[in-house]
Design a protein around this motif. Sequence first.
Motif, short mmCIF file in Angstrom:
data_model
loop_
_atom_site.label_atom_id
_atom_site.label_comp_id
_atom_site.label_asym_id
_atom_site.label_seq_id
_atom_site.Cartn_x
_atom_site.Cartn_y
_atom_site.Cartn_z
N PHE A 80 3.62 -0.34 -51.04
CA PHE A 80 2.58 -1.53 -51.77
C PHE A 80 1.56 -1.78 -50.53
O PHE A 80 1.01 -1.96 -49.74
N GLU A 81 0.01 -1.52 -51.76
CA GLU A 81 -0.69 -2.04 -51.51
C GLU A 81 -1.99 -2.06 -52.32
O GLU A 81 -1.80 -1.67 -53.41
N ASP A 82 -3.00 -3.88 -51.85
CA ASP A 82 -3.32 -3.96 -52.53
C ASP A 82 -4.84 -4.18 -52.15
O ASP A 82 -4.72 -3.90 -50.72
N GLU A 83 -6.02 -4.96 -52.53
CA GLU A 83 -7.28 -5.94 -51.71
C GLU A 83 -6.84 -6.71 -50.52
O GLU A 83 -7.50 -6.95 -49.64
N ASP A 84 -5.55 -7.22 -50.64
CA ASP A 84 -4.87 -8.42 -49.82
C ASP A 84 -4.12 -7.85 -48.92
O ASP A 84 -4.16 -8.22 -47.66
N VAL A 85 -3.16 -7.25 -49.41
CA VAL A 85 -1.41 -6.82 -47.95
C VAL A 85 -1.41 -5.54 -48.36
O VAL A 85 -1.35 -4.89 -48.97
N ILE A 86 -0.91 -4.89 -47.12
CA ILE A 86 -0.12 -3.16 -47.37
C ILE A 86 1.31 -4.19 -46.72
O ILE A 86 1.38 -4.61 -45.55
N VAL A 87 2.45 -3.46 -47.51
CA VAL A 87 3.56 -4.02 -47.05
C VAL A 87 4.08 -1.90 -46.38
O VAL A 87 3.97 -1.20 -47.48
N THR A 137 13.74 -0.96 -33.96
CA THR A 137 14.09 -1.39 -35.70
C THR A 137 13.41 -0.88 -36.65
O THR A 137 11.54 -0.39 -37.06
N THR A 138 13.73 0.15 -37.85
CA THR A 138 12.85 0.40 -38.87
C THR A 138 12.86 -0.99 -40.12
O THR A 138 13.41 -2.04 -39.74
N GLY A 139 11.76 0.05 -40.71
CA GLY A 139 11.87 -1.36 -42.29
C GLY A 139 10.96 -1.93 -43.33
O GLY A 139 9.53 -1.08 -42.08
N LEU A 140 10.81 -2.33 -43.08
CA LEU A 140 9.72 -3.66 -44.31
C LEU A 140 8.17 -3.85 -43.18
O LEU A 140 9.55 -5.05 -42.73
N LEU A 141 7.31 -3.51 -42.93
CA LEU A 141 6.03 -5.39 -42.33
C LEU A 141 5.47 -5.21 -42.99
O LEU A 141 4.91 -4.29 -43.71
N MET A 142 4.84 -6.39 -43.52
CA MET A 142 3.64 -6.45 -43.93
C MET A 142 2.03 -6.91 -43.41
O MET A 142 2.62 -7.62 -42.50
N VAL A 143 1.44 -6.66 -43.48
CA VAL A 143 0.03 -6.84 -43.20
C VAL A 143 -0.92 -7.06 -44.08
O VAL A 143 -0.89 -6.92 -44.94
N ALA A 265 14.71 -3.63 -40.79
CA ALA A 265 14.06 -4.50 -41.76
C ALA A 265 14.10 -4.23 -43.37
O ALA A 265 13.33 -3.29 -44.10
N ALA A 266 16.00 -4.72 -44.50
CA ALA A 266 15.52 -4.05 -45.55
C ALA A 266 15.04 -4.66 -46.32
O ALA A 266 14.58 -4.10 -47.26
N THR A 267 14.61 -5.77 -46.31
CA THR A 267 13.86 -6.14 -48.14
C THR A 267 12.95 -7.94 -47.09
O THR A 267 13.08 -8.34 -45.85
N LEU A 268 11.54 -7.63 -47.04
CA LEU A 268 10.83 -8.39 -47.54
C LEU A 268 9.59 -9.05 -49.08
O LEU A 268 10.16 -8.36 -49.79
N GLY A 269 9.85 -10.08 -48.94
CA GLY A 269 9.61 -11.26 -50.16
C GLY A 269 8.49 -12.47 -49.66
O GLY A 269 8.86 -12.95 -48.38
N PHE A 270 7.43 -12.76 -50.09
CA PHE A 270 6.96 -13.24 -50.08
C PHE A 270 5.66 -13.73 -50.93
O PHE A 270 5.95 -13.17 -52.57
N HIS A 271 5.37 -14.87 -51.26
CA HIS A 271 3.84 -14.93 -52.72
C HIS A 271 2.93 -14.56 -52.24
O HIS A 271 1.95 -14.45 -51.34
N GLU A 280 8.54 -8.17 -53.93
CA GLU A 280 10.03 -8.58 -53.12
C GLU A 280 10.09 -7.19 -53.15
O GLU A 280 10.19 -6.30 -54.34
N PHE A 281 10.35 -6.16 -51.89
CA PHE A 281 10.84 -5.04 -51.87
C PHE A 281 12.06 -4.86 -50.53
O PHE A 281 12.51 -6.11 -49.93
N GLU A 282 12.27 -3.46 -50.98
CA GLU A 282 13.30 -3.02 -50.65
C GLU A 282 13.46 -1.76 -50.17
O GLU A 282 12.86 -0.57 -50.50
N ALA A 283 14.13 -1.63 -49.14
CA ALA A 283 13.65 -0.08 -48.33
C ALA A 283 14.86 0.13 -47.44
O ALA A 283 15.61 -0.14 -47.05
N PRO A 284 15.83 1.61 -48.44
CA PRO A 284 16.70 1.83 -47.82
C PRO A 284 17.35 2.42 -46.12
O PRO A 284 15.90 2.70 -45.68
#
Length: 303
Positions: A80-87, A137-143, A265-271, A280-284
């Motif tokens: 995911f990506e927009d003007e504020d966050v990249i996952v 460790t593999t998986g989801l990270l927010m930036v 890191a399979a699931t990541l959720g935030f406001h 909320e995001f999921e990575a297989p």
Amino acid sequence: MESYTFVADEKARIDKWVSDRGEWSRSQVQEWIKTGALLVNGSAVKANYKLQVGDEVEVNVPEAVELEVLPEDIPLEIVFEDEDVIVVNKARGMVVHPAAGHTSGTLVNALLYHCDDLSGINGVKRPGIVHRIDKDTTGLLMVAKNDLAHESLASQLKDKTIKREYIALVHGELVHELGTIEAPIGRDTNDRQRMTVTDRNAKEAVTHFRLLERYKDFTLVECKLETGRTHQIRVHMRYIGHPLAGDPKYGPRRTIDLGGQALHAATLGFHHPRTKEWMEFEAPLPEDFNAELAKLDKIEKTR
């Protein structure tokens, strides 16, 4: 240069005693001893000097040499990506940000190539980095792409409202289907590169786990982080007698060959920082993780 003065309260080898009193490795302390940046009672000593009670130890920590972090054309899986966050879905073997021994090939190098609008709160070496996951460790990270986003995400981490769920393969057949591990984590005084459950200079650490699948000699679990200490899941699962499979630092010598710990890191959720919408995001599981599971003998299906 930062200077620290300590008074020895026990008889001990100087390099070990000093490394136990700061976030410094023993090798760093030994280097400072060689260069004269560490003095005992005003004089230079050798790394094997035995402190006496009452010795005055002066540590002059040299200024860190600022790394130049350059953009690198490294493939990224952007969820995911927009003007504020990249996952991103981080691959195994990728270090999150530059540090000694890893000045290139990191997630930060790749992000700087992808976009140049990352938050500056964590400085030049960690632009946009709000939280980390280990190299293997593999998986989801927010930036965070700007300071507003960074402050919001960091606040959510502090308030424990971020959802972080991991899938881990551990050694042994876990008896309990659900559990919570509440055990403080601090640096291992015998090995500064490791963390351990301890009451000494430790921080609160809470991990919730749920059994997913039983295999012969192994168990697949879901781990939910309430806190985010360094190596938390790896340390906590080892603490209860079920170290992660493939873990070279906390696991047994005889384990699966995955090139690192079996942790994703399979699931990541935030406001969302701007809209406040829950995301909320999921990575297989990565292919190599699934391939190792396919080699194991299932005992029973629990879910």
